[in-house]
Write a protein that holds these residues in place. Structure first.
Motif, PDB file in Angstrom:
ATOM      1  N   PHE A 215       7.921  -5.381   9.836  1.00  0.00           N
ATOM      2  CA  PHE A 215       8.916  -6.137  10.319  1.00  0.00           C
ATOM      3  C   PHE A 215      10.441  -5.478  10.052  1.00  0.00           C
ATOM      4  O   PHE A 215      10.779  -4.875   8.962  1.00  0.00           O
ATOM      5  CB  PHE A 215       9.138  -7.445  10.031  1.00  0.00           C
ATOM      6  CG  PHE A 215       9.256  -7.842   8.596  1.00  0.00           C
ATOM      7  CD1 PHE A 215      10.480  -8.103   8.040  1.00  0.00           C
ATOM      8  CD2 PHE A 215       7.977  -7.758   7.531  1.00  0.00           C
ATOM      9  CE1 PHE A 215      10.821  -8.436   6.621  1.00  0.00           C
ATOM     10  CE2 PHE A 215       8.241  -8.006   6.409  1.00  0.00           C
ATOM     11  CZ  PHE A 215       9.666  -8.354   5.820  1.00  0.00           C
ATOM     12  N   TYR A 216      11.678  -5.826  10.869  1.00  0.00           N
ATOM     13  CA  TYR A 216      12.822  -5.279  10.679  1.00  0.00           C
ATOM     14  C   TYR A 216      13.845  -6.667  10.841  1.00  0.00           C
ATOM     15  O   TYR A 216      13.539  -7.412  11.523  1.00  0.00           O
ATOM     16  CB  TYR A 216      13.233  -4.461  11.750  1.00  0.00           C
ATOM     17  CG  TYR A 216      12.353  -3.086  11.846  1.00  0.00           C
ATOM     18  CD1 TYR A 216      12.652  -1.913  10.963  1.00  0.00           C
ATOM     19  CD2 TYR A 216      11.051  -3.292  12.510  1.00  0.00           C
ATOM     20  CE1 TYR A 216      11.870  -0.940  11.305  1.00  0.00           C
ATOM     21  CE2 TYR A 216      10.161  -1.962  12.372  1.00  0.00           C
ATOM     22  CZ  TYR A 216      10.526  -0.817  11.835  1.00  0.00           C
ATOM     23  OH  TYR A 216      10.008   0.166  11.769  1.00  0.00           O
ATOM     24  N   VAL A 217      14.710  -6.722   9.812  1.00  0.00           N
ATOM     25  CA  VAL A 217      15.730  -7.917   9.639  1.00  0.00           C
ATOM     26  C   VAL A 217      17.123  -7.562  10.293  1.00  0.00           C
ATOM     27  O   VAL A 217      17.698  -6.628   9.856  1.00  0.00           O
ATOM     28  CB  VAL A 217      15.896  -8.073   8.208  1.00  0.00           C
ATOM     29  CG1 VAL A 217      16.639  -9.433   8.214  1.00  0.00           C
ATOM     30  CG2 VAL A 217      14.665  -8.477   7.666  1.00  0.00           C
ATOM     31  N   VAL A 218      16.955  -8.222  11.462  1.00  0.00           N
ATOM     32  CA  VAL A 218      18.533  -8.011  12.110  1.00  0.00           C
ATOM     33  C   VAL A 218      19.266  -9.258  12.479  1.00  0.00           C
ATOM     34  O   VAL A 218      18.554 -10.275  12.285  1.00  0.00           O
ATOM     35  CB  VAL A 218      18.319  -7.506  13.516  1.00  0.00           C
ATOM     36  CG1 VAL A 218      17.407  -6.083  13.259  1.00  0.00           C
ATOM     37  CG2 VAL A 218      17.470  -8.305  14.202  1.00  0.00           C
ATOM     38  N   ASP A 219      20.562  -9.253  12.654  1.00  0.00           N
ATOM     39  CA  ASP A 219      21.305 -10.549  13.179  1.00  0.00           C
ATOM     40  C   ASP A 219      20.842 -10.796  14.538  1.00  0.00           C
ATOM     41  O   ASP A 219      20.472  -9.719  15.269  1.00  0.00           O
ATOM     42  CB  ASP A 219      22.738 -10.074  12.911  1.00  0.00           C
ATOM     43  CG  ASP A 219      23.433 -10.197  11.569  1.00  0.00           C
ATOM     44  OD1 ASP A 219      22.719 -11.210  10.876  1.00  0.00           O
ATOM     45  OD2 ASP A 219      24.052  -9.360  11.039  1.00  0.00           O
ATOM     46  N   GLU A 220      21.036 -11.964  15.013  1.00  0.00           N
ATOM     47  CA  GLU A 220      20.529 -12.467  16.388  1.00  0.00           C
ATOM     48  C   GLU A 220      21.012 -11.324  17.453  1.00  0.00           C
ATOM     49  O   GLU A 220      20.320 -11.096  18.459  1.00  0.00           O
ATOM     50  CB  GLU A 220      20.909 -13.716  16.446  1.00  0.00           C
ATOM     51  CG  GLU A 220      20.584 -14.167  17.864  1.00  0.00           C
ATOM     52  CD  GLU A 220      18.870 -14.520  18.049  1.00  0.00           C
ATOM     53  OE1 GLU A 220      18.362 -13.957  18.991  1.00  0.00           O
ATOM     54  OE2 GLU A 220      18.332 -14.892  17.002  1.00  0.00           O
ATOM     55  N   TYR A 221      22.296 -11.267  17.489  1.00  0.00           N
ATOM     56  CA  TYR A 221      22.931 -10.248  18.527  1.00  0.00           C
ATOM     57  C   TYR A 221      22.540  -8.791  18.575  1.00  0.00           C
ATOM     58  O   TYR A 221      22.769  -8.164  19.301  1.00  0.00           O
ATOM     59  CB  TYR A 221      24.458 -10.313  18.217  1.00  0.00           C
ATOM     60  CG  TYR A 221      25.079  -9.423  17.221  1.00  0.00           C
ATOM     61  CD1 TYR A 221      25.567  -8.418  17.215  1.00  0.00           C
ATOM     62  CD2 TYR A 221      25.201 -10.140  15.981  1.00  0.00           C
ATOM     63  CE1 TYR A 221      25.867  -7.478  16.203  1.00  0.00           C
ATOM     64  CE2 TYR A 221      25.614  -9.295  14.676  1.00  0.00           C
ATOM     65  CZ  TYR A 221      26.111  -8.038  15.099  1.00  0.00           C
ATOM     66  OH  TYR A 221      26.598  -7.244  13.840  1.00  0.00           O
ATOM     67  N   GLU A 222      21.781  -8.465  17.386  1.00  0.00           N
ATOM     68  CA  GLU A 222      21.138  -7.203  17.595  1.00  0.00           C
ATOM     69  C   GLU A 222      19.896  -6.893  18.001  1.00  0.00           C
ATOM     70  O   GLU A 222      19.449  -5.784  18.070  1.00  0.00           O
ATOM     71  CB  GLU A 222      21.362  -6.615  15.961  1.00  0.00           C
ATOM     72  CG  GLU A 222      22.719  -6.460  15.271  1.00  0.00           C
ATOM     73  CD  GLU A 222      22.561  -6.033  13.794  1.00  0.00           C
ATOM     74  OE1 GLU A 222      23.309  -4.873  13.443  1.00  0.00           O
ATOM     75  OE2 GLU A 222      22.095  -6.744  13.020  1.00  0.00           O
ATOM     76  N   ARG A 223      19.110  -7.986  18.603  1.00  0.00           N
ATOM     77  CA  ARG A 223      17.778  -7.909  18.951  1.00  0.00           C
ATOM     78  C   ARG A 223      17.639  -6.639  20.063  1.00  0.00           C
ATOM     79  O   ARG A 223      16.835  -5.989  19.786  1.00  0.00           O
ATOM     80  CB  ARG A 223      17.170  -9.020  19.392  1.00  0.00           C
ATOM     81  CG  ARG A 223      17.174 -10.214  18.315  1.00  0.00           C
ATOM     82  CD  ARG A 223      16.362 -11.321  19.124  1.00  0.00           C
ATOM     83  NE  ARG A 223      16.356 -12.547  18.238  1.00  0.00           N
ATOM     84  CZ  ARG A 223      15.456 -12.676  16.971  1.00  0.00           C
ATOM     85  NH1 ARG A 223      14.492 -12.042  17.066  1.00  0.00           N
ATOM     86  NH2 ARG A 223      15.509 -13.890  16.416  1.00  0.00           N
ATOM     87  N   ASP A 224      18.397  -6.930  20.740  1.00  0.00           N
ATOM     88  CA  ASP A 224      18.191  -5.647  22.004  1.00  0.00           C
ATOM     89  C   ASP A 224      18.440  -4.216  21.677  1.00  0.00           C
ATOM     90  O   ASP A 224      17.626  -3.227  21.838  1.00  0.00           O
ATOM     91  CB  ASP A 224      19.316  -6.056  23.066  1.00  0.00           C
ATOM     92  CG  ASP A 224      18.797  -7.245  23.959  1.00  0.00           C
ATOM     93  OD1 ASP A 224      17.829  -7.816  23.830  1.00  0.00           O
ATOM     94  OD2 ASP A 224      19.801  -7.329  25.108  1.00  0.00           O
ATOM     95  N   ASP A 225      19.508  -4.081  20.724  1.00  0.00           N
ATOM     96  CA  ASP A 225      19.734  -2.799  19.881  1.00  0.00           C
ATOM     97  C   ASP A 225      18.700  -2.249  19.109  1.00  0.00           C
ATOM     98  O   ASP A 225      18.292  -1.030  19.328  1.00  0.00           O
ATOM     99  CB  ASP A 225      21.195  -2.711  19.371  1.00  0.00           C
ATOM    100  CG  ASP A 225      22.293  -3.154  20.400  1.00  0.00           C
ATOM    101  OD1 ASP A 225      22.406  -2.694  21.603  1.00  0.00           O
ATOM    102  OD2 ASP A 225      23.471  -3.375  19.870  1.00  0.00           O
ATOM    103  N   ALA A 226      18.308  -3.154  18.343  1.00  0.00           N
ATOM    104  CA  ALA A 226      17.092  -2.858  17.427  1.00  0.00           C
ATOM    105  C   ALA A 226      15.873  -2.710  18.360  1.00  0.00           C
ATOM    106  O   ALA A 226      15.402  -1.284  17.819  1.00  0.00           O
ATOM    107  CB  ALA A 226      16.807  -3.991  16.694  1.00  0.00           C
ATOM    108  N   LEU A 227      15.667  -3.145  19.492  1.00  0.00           N
ATOM    109  CA  LEU A 227      14.361  -2.967  20.027  1.00  0.00           C
ATOM    110  C   LEU A 227      14.477  -1.425  20.716  1.00  0.00           C
ATOM    111  O   LEU A 227      13.451  -0.835  20.503  1.00  0.00           O
ATOM    112  CB  LEU A 227      14.052  -4.172  21.326  1.00  0.00           C
ATOM    113  CG  LEU A 227      12.939  -3.909  22.293  1.00  0.00           C
ATOM    114  CD1 LEU A 227      11.790  -4.094  21.276  1.00  0.00           C
ATOM    115  CD2 LEU A 227      13.106  -4.835  23.363  1.00  0.00           C
TER     116      LEU A 227
END
Length: 493
Positions: A215-227
């Motif tokens: 699992f990877y921990v990100v801020d909500e607005y980063e979900r698309d970039d993280a994916l």
């Protein structure tokens, strides 16, 4: 053991061999001998454990193949109906056994015509009950299977199931499969089964040990970039992304297509034709990404899914197990990736405690890491590339204007465009941030316990400090065979 030890009919064993099945899974190993003895069973096992073959193979072996409906399989969704039908047809084809599916959204006349030529009927409860009530079909099956019984309970089909059994013959062999055993399912089993034997896959087998979970921990607005970054780095061959809502499925599928991915959504509001097209394209490899809700993907059976991504965590551990069970099937290895915000940190820990799985915290790879991996892959691809006649002609033509080094640099420049990486360099929480989240969560639990609170859970992340200090270096895994765990229990009613 191997499937040959069950001593199936020769033509059935031929189908098993053609399907590439070698060793039975735990539920198959325990259930098949009991079913062959003619006993009713209650099988507790999750999706992805091989339940369809566990009941399908012994039923096919015992069928008389007399061109009438000898077996009925009742399932909660149309997607699962199609999957079970495909699986049973695959095993029964050398026995000249046909299957028919019955579910809402299709014309009655077409389905009735298929039933006339079928030996096995796979049906969803609503449409099946309509056919029985209206006396559109008259069948006398020797075998009846309830698959995903707890899911049918959750979907409100319990009363339909009870009524369906009033139309079925008393002399039959009944098999019930369910991932969980709520009281309503236990009571149903008592009313429709005759002295069943209980077969249970224990907690240690709930999550497949061949599935690597991170699992990877990100801020909500980063979900698309993280994916996108994770797709760039892991480069999965075939993957499923799970979302919580239909709206999110539509938005994310549009976004991924705009980024150049071959992706389609799958949810309950789509027309049946669209859903079937998406599933078939995914199964045939014409689609690399399927974005789905939990209900739409229930029963989806594709053996070569390399990765499962949780764009959002599910609301419960049960759904998490169903999701990641889409990969690591048929003895292959798989990867399950979850994108988590700090607010969801407790949920990921609850999932770990409930499932007994080992979830490893990692950081999103930087641009440099992704670029280096892409470059190394490109170099290996160039090394392995055979030289074609057309390529020789191109180089000979170019040598009239450039020296060989310049030609090589120009060609490499064209190829290196594939190593371009989009987005910010750093996405998501750092190693230090993740460690702080773990420590704060542990401190909060200690405080709760000191106040007599009831909250808590396992904080034993696998090698948490050393693992979180490493960047993600996993790559696509190839299949490997392994014997199923023997940690099971079986008891008689």
């Amino acid at each position: 053991m191997t499937f040959k030890e069950f001593d199936f009919k020769q033509n059935l064993q031929k189908s098993i061999d053609e399907a590439g099945f070698k060793e039975p899974s735990p539920i198959q190993q325990d259930a098949i001998p009991v079913i062959l003895q003619g006993k009713d069973i209650v099988g507790q096992a999750h999706t992805g454990t091989g339940k369809t073959a566990a009941f399908g193979l012994p039923i096919l072996n015992m069928m008389k193949c007399n061109k009438e409906v000898e077996a009925v399989v009742i399932v909660p969704t149309r997607e699962l109906a199609m999957q079970v039908s495909d699986e049973l047809y695959k095993f029964g084809k050398n026995l000249n056994i046909n299957t028919a599916t019955v579910y809402g959204g299709q014309s009655y006349s077409r389905q009735l015509k298929h039933i006339e030529n079928a030996s096995i009927l796979i049906a969803t409860p609503g449409r099946f009950l309509d056919l029985l009530r209206d006396k559109k079909i008259s069948i006398n099956p020797s075998f009846v299977v309830l698959d995903e019984a707890d899911e049918m309970l959750d979907m409100g089909f319990l009363d339909d199931i009870k009524e369906i059994f009033t139309f079925l013959p008393e002399k039959r062999q009944t098999l019930l499969f369910s991932a969980t055993m709520p009281n309503a399912i236990k009571q149903l089993a008592k009313s429709i089964l005759n002295e069943p034997e209980f077969i249970t896959i224990t907690q240690s087998e709930i999550t497949n040990s061949k599935i690597t979970q991170t699992f990877y921990v990100v801020d909500e607005y980063e979900r698309d970039d993280a994916l996108i970054r994770l797709y760039d780095f892991k480069n999965p061959e075939k993957s499923i992304i799970f979302c919580r809502t239909k709206k999110e499925v539509d938005r994310l599928s549009t976004f991924l297509v705009s980024q150049g991915f071959s992706a389609k959504g799958l949810h309950g509001d789509m027309e049946q034709r669209q859903r079937e097209e998406a599933i078939n394209a995914f199964k045939k490899g014409k689609l690399e990404i399927l974005i789905a809700t939990d209900v739409a993907a229930r029963g989806l059976d594709v053996n070569d899914v390399t990765h499962v991504f949780n764009y959002h965590l599910p609301f419960d551990s049960e759904s998490y197990v169903h999701r990641i069970g889409r990969t690591g099937r048929a003895g292959k290895e798989g990867v399950a990736v979850s994108i988590v915000t700090p607010h969801e940190f407790r949920m990921i820990q609850k999932i770990q405690k409930t499932t007994g799985g080992k979830l490893e915290a990692k950081t999103i790879p930087t641009i440099k890491l992704v670029k280096d991996k892409k470059t190394n892959s490109l170099i290996e691809k160039i090394k392995e590339q055979e030289v074609h006649d057309a390529a020789l002609k191109i180089v000979e033509d170019l040598k009239e204007s450039y020296d060989i080094s310049t030609i090589a640099f120009k060609l490499a420049s064209i190829l290196s465009s594939s190593t371009y990486v989009k987005g910010n360099n750093n996405i998501g929480k750092s190693e230090k941030d993740i460690l702080k989240l773990i420590e704060n969560s542990s401190k909060s639990d200690r405080d709760d316990r000191s106040r007599g609170g009831r909250r808590g859970g396992s904080r034993n992340f696998n090698n948490r400090r050393s693992n979180s200090s490493r960047r993600d270096s996993s790559s696509n895994s190839k299949s490997s065979s392994g014997k199923p765990s023997s940690n099971r229990r079986r008891r008689s009613s």
